[in-house]
Design a protein around this motif. Sequence first.
Motif, PDB file in Angstrom:
ATOM      1  N   HIS A 108       0.858  -1.192   0.000  1.00 52.35           N
ATOM      2  CA  HIS A 108       0.000   0.000   0.000  1.00 52.35           C
ATOM      3  C   HIS A 108       0.895   1.244   0.000  1.00 52.35           C
ATOM      4  N   ASP A 166       0.637   4.067   1.817  1.00 55.37           N
ATOM      5  CA  ASP A 166       0.713   4.913   3.020  1.00 55.37           C
ATOM      6  C   ASP A 166       1.933   4.526   3.864  1.00 55.37           C
ATOM      7  N   ASP A 222       2.329   3.034   6.642  1.00 53.86           N
ATOM      8  CA  ASP A 222       2.368   1.654   7.131  1.00 53.86           C
ATOM      9  C   ASP A 222       2.695   0.676   5.999  1.00 53.86           C
ATOM     10  N   GLY A 223       2.026   0.843   4.871  1.00 51.60           N
ATOM     11  CA  GLY A 223       2.269  -0.055   3.741  1.00 51.60           C
ATOM     12  C   GLY A 223       3.685   0.071   3.194  1.00 51.60           C
ATOM     13  N   ASP A 237      -0.406  -4.891   3.421  1.00 51.58           N
ATOM     14  CA  ASP A 237      -1.225  -3.733   3.758  1.00 51.58           C
ATOM     15  C   ASP A 237      -2.252  -3.388   2.681  1.00 51.58           C
TER      16      ASP A 237
HETATM   17 MN   LIG Z   1      -2.208   1.196   4.702  1.00 50.60          MN
END
Ligand SMILES: [Mn+2]
Length: 349
Positions: free
Chosen positions: A29, A31, A33-34, A84
């Motif tokens: 992903h 973002d 986190d990803g 993610d």
């Molecule tokens: Mn994410």
Amino acid sequence: MSIFSGLQPPEAFAEAALALGPAPLVACHNDADGLSAGAILVKTLQRLGTEPSTRIVGKGENAYSDAFLDELRGRAMTGLVVTDLGVSSRLPDLGLPTVLIDHHVPTGVPTHACVVSGIEDDPIPTSSLLAYRCAKAIGVETGDLLWLAAIGLIGDMADEDGFPEMEEARALGITALRKAVSLVNAPRRTASGDASAALGLLLKADGAKAVLSGAHAETAALLQAKEEVKAALDAARKIGPKVSAEVALIPFSSPCQIHPLVAQAWRTRIRDRIVIAANFGYREGWVHFAARTGEDRDLIAFLAEHRPPGAGEEYGNGHRLASGGALRLADWNHFVHAIGFGPELEAAA
Ligand SMILES: [Mn+2]
């Protein structure tokens, strides 16, 4: 008793990673986190002697779409790691070893993949933390990966959840980590949505301070992205909500992915309704929206209840208190009536 069968702990990655072959693809992903989960997995797979390539799944894309499946079929790779991007039984079976590392509520669990999920843990770890735990389980060097785990934890607002890894990461400098998250999260919200500079920087930098320092060229691109998003958000913040019995809806139009930020901002001000920020200008032919609630309500259940007939995989996923989706115009118009509004909030076809 688990309602999902087939979910694995990070320890399962030790064996699954060895089957991925010499040229795995890491899809992540866009973002914080990803991207940090992706960076941890790339470094981990490199340390196992493989040469991973990367694919960021971003604006207007879905890892479980036919378009993405077609693209994957055309790629030369020996294995696939998806992080993610959600867990769905629609995961393409490419006949290749496949690993999913994710913390979203599964819409279905594929049987042809190793699915490392944190959904049954309390608190639920982020994708970056799961990736870090996967690296630990394999036994590769992880001392320089902890800051990346923290980037995802902060990005997904899980840094106060009491994870021991986060407590350990605080010693690295929490202020620098927070600033780095804000930079890394910026490009995916821009009109282009291209987060490749952010992933490039996470792979190059040896810590949050190096992300901020400007020693790497990507930092300037991220600062520019931040400015673009800030300007779009300032404009959308001036728009007030429309209210029905259950929902406060903020309609606006921007090519930037600011609808989650708008919903988040109103969530703290409107406590007695579900907040939906609806972006009519994010992608041609679609309305993208973010839903948040300050009440103890299950948004995934609420959206499922009001699901328009044409809604696809991109509708109503995520978390109990933070969900959203994307709908084609006709489906949006169906949806907006279902949640108590009239023609004034329809999208013009
Ligand atoms: Mn994410």
